[in-house]
Design an enzyme around this catalytic site. Structure first.
Site, mmCIF file in Angstrom:
data_model
loop_
_atom_site.group_PDB
_atom_site.id
_atom_site.type_symbol
_atom_site.label_atom_id
_atom_site.label_comp_id
_atom_site.label_asym_id
_atom_site.label_seq_id
_atom_site.Cartn_x
_atom_site.Cartn_y
_atom_site.Cartn_z
ATOM 1 C CG HIS A 21 -59.795 -17.270 -54.748
ATOM 2 N ND1 HIS A 21 -58.517 -17.724 -54.534
ATOM 3 C CD2 HIS A 21 -59.677 -16.190 -55.576
ATOM 4 C CE1 HIS A 21 -57.657 -16.958 -55.198
ATOM 5 N NE2 HIS A 21 -58.347 -16.027 -55.844
ATOM 6 C CD GLU A 22 -62.585 -14.170 -57.593
ATOM 7 O OE1 GLU A 22 -62.554 -12.937 -57.429
ATOM 8 O OE2 GLU A 22 -61.680 -14.789 -58.178
ATOM 9 C CG HIS A 25 -59.566 -11.573 -54.090
ATOM 10 N ND1 HIS A 25 -58.253 -11.522 -53.670
ATOM 11 C CD2 HIS A 25 -59.624 -12.550 -55.038
ATOM 12 C CE1 HIS A 25 -57.552 -12.435 -54.330
ATOM 13 N NE2 HIS A 25 -58.364 -13.074 -55.152
#
Length: 214
Positions: A21-22, A25
């Protein structure tokens, strides 16, 4: 706290899902012109640079011990909006990259789990009785579905707050920025004092389990 194999698989899947998820980004920010995350060493599968001591360790453990919905977060990926090519629009794309990645991972893992379950020829059983080749992708699908939905909530610092910021008139943004730091308190109250989060996630997780285990 007794850690059975289901709990261990769940938390291992959670770590992987949060890291991806990170990274998403930072990867989208990099593609849109901002290399801050890359220079900070955050575009890596090594979990250590992503760990937030409170959000990644203390809070999830406390939630598990208290038998309340487990919430947590990794250290936010640094993004410099001034380095993005199109400011607010690109910040929205960066924010949406995380939950979109989780939904994609959930879909793939669910299909894998369903295929493996059908190959076993087993009837519906307790979760802990599932073979690892079904349990691992199933829990990974559940974790990613949970993270995707959770991060779409329009509460700072979650990614869904970026949708709010994108549609708010510029004249309202200063007021929004003043209340934004209190969003984490709202999330904690929802998790600890109400069953709102549980009621929100339960139908989605139930349908996921029905898709895999039928």
């Amino acid at each position: 706290m007794h850690l059975d194999h289901v709990t261990i698989v769940f938390f291992a899947g959670l770590v992987v899902a949060v890291i991806l998820h990170e990274i998403s980004h930072g990867a989208v920010a990099f593609a849109l012109g901002d290399d801050t995350a890359r220079r900070a060493g955050r575009l890596t599968l090594n979990p250590l640079p992503h760990v937030d001591p409170f959000g990644s360790v203390v809070l999830p453990v406390l939630g598990a011990l208290a038998h309340v919905p487990v919430i947590g977060w990794a250290k936010p990926v640094p993004v410099d909006p001034s380095r993005l090519r199109h400011g607010r629009r690109d910040m929205l794309l960066v924010a949406l990259a995380g939950p979109t990645t989780n939904f994609a991972l959930a879909a793939v893992a669910a299909v894998v789990a369903r295929t493996q379950f059908h190959d076993t020829g087993a009837a519906v059983v307790f979760l802990g009785d599932l073979p690892l080749r079904v349990l691992v992708p199933l829990l990974f699908a559940e974790v990613n579905l949970f993270l995707g939905i959770f991060n779409f909530l329009p509460i700072p610092p979650l990614d869904g707050a970026a949708l709010v910021e994108r549609v708010l008139p510029r004249s309202w943004l200063s007021g929004w920025y003043r209340v934004r730091p209190y969003g984490i308190l709202v999330l904690l109250l929802l998790a600890v004092r109400t069953n709102v989060l549980g009621n929100l996630f339960e139908p989605f997780l139930r349908h996921l389990d029905l898709f895999v285990l039928r």
